[in-house]
Design an enzyme around this catalytic site. Sequence first.
Site, mmCIF file in Angstrom:
data_model
loop_
_atom_site.group_PDB
_atom_site.id
_atom_site.type_symbol
_atom_site.label_atom_id
_atom_site.label_comp_id
_atom_site.label_asym_id
_atom_site.label_seq_id
_atom_site.Cartn_x
_atom_site.Cartn_y
_atom_site.Cartn_z
ATOM 1 N N ASP A 42 0.858 -1.188 0.000
ATOM 2 C CA ASP A 42 0.000 0.000 0.000
ATOM 3 C C ASP A 42 0.888 1.229 0.000
ATOM 4 O O ASP A 42 2.038 1.178 0.458
ATOM 5 C CB ASP A 42 -0.924 0.026 1.215
ATOM 6 N N VAL A 58 0.755 1.298 -6.676
ATOM 7 C CA VAL A 58 0.529 0.140 -7.553
ATOM 8 C C VAL A 58 0.606 0.505 -9.024
ATOM 9 O O VAL A 58 0.630 -0.381 -9.885
ATOM 10 C CB VAL A 58 -0.834 -0.527 -7.256
ATOM 11 N N TYR A 149 -15.236 5.037 -12.387
ATOM 12 C CA TYR A 149 -15.155 3.814 -11.591
ATOM 13 C C TYR A 149 -15.716 2.635 -12.381
ATOM 14 O O TYR A 149 -15.105 1.558 -12.428
ATOM 15 C CB TYR A 149 -15.935 4.002 -10.290
ATOM 16 N N LYS A 153 -13.563 -0.654 -13.467
ATOM 17 C CA LYS A 153 -13.897 -1.970 -12.933
ATOM 18 C C LYS A 153 -14.359 -2.932 -14.030
ATOM 19 O O LYS A 153 -14.144 -4.148 -13.940
ATOM 20 C CB LYS A 153 -14.960 -1.843 -11.843
ATOM 21 N N THR A 186 -17.081 -0.503 3.864
ATOM 22 C CA THR A 186 -15.669 -0.120 3.879
ATOM 23 C C THR A 186 -15.551 1.405 3.932
ATOM 24 O O THR A 186 -16.534 2.123 3.691
ATOM 25 C CB THR A 186 -14.943 -0.615 2.612
#
Length: 250
Positions: A42, A58, A149, A153, A186
């Site tokens: 991370d 990443v 998004y 995805k 989350t």
Amino acid sequence: MSDDVVARHCDRVVIVTGAASGIGAASVAALVKAGAKVVAIDLNEVSQPATHVIRMSVSDEAAWISAIAETTERFGRIDGLVNCAGIIRMGPITEMDLGDFRLSMQVNVEGPFLGMKHTLPVMYRQGSGSVVNISSTAGIAGAAGASAYCASKAAVRLMSKAAALEAIGGGTRVRVNSVHPAMTETPMVKEIVAQLGGDEEIEKQMRALQPSGQFIPVSAVVDAILFLLSDAAAYVNGTEFVVDNGFTAQ
């Protein structure tokens, strides 16, 4: 956690990105508890106990090359890769900042791409391994205000299928699957609410879109990840594993 689950992951080496929060952090905790050697990646500080921590972006290819070399030098192999790192930027297409759109692609698409690019050769040499890419129900069905998004995805979904077919064609026991949670409990949900104005009513509306009226618990997504990493999923390859309690059935 059952003895069977622990046996499936004991001493396996698994890389988890997005390990500082949400599904990534929960995956690190569950895998460590199951006896795996976990390399937590991370950009932010990782609070969950892990076997080894690497702080990096990443979307940085040089960092990935270094991370894979470091992992194989330390552990000798890589049995699993869980690409959890992700961001969301809300807003209509007509108002979406190009920089935010590009950042979404860099983290959500380039991250898993680079992870697979540099991890799969290790798995190919071993002849085995499992990659789990965290996508979303937004990679299957559209969501107004989440164009970047959804696009990212959806890309993860089909990139995973292409990678799975390459692995199968190579005659290895390497598998690649994507996981598609609906809205999950989350920090990202709180971030979405904040981007939409931060009103409690917004969160109520988001919950109302779910058939159960509730978000998916993180543990349900982690259970799916641990299953896909295990030999119990030996013939689950190139699939989209949906964890949405009926959301996409509507």
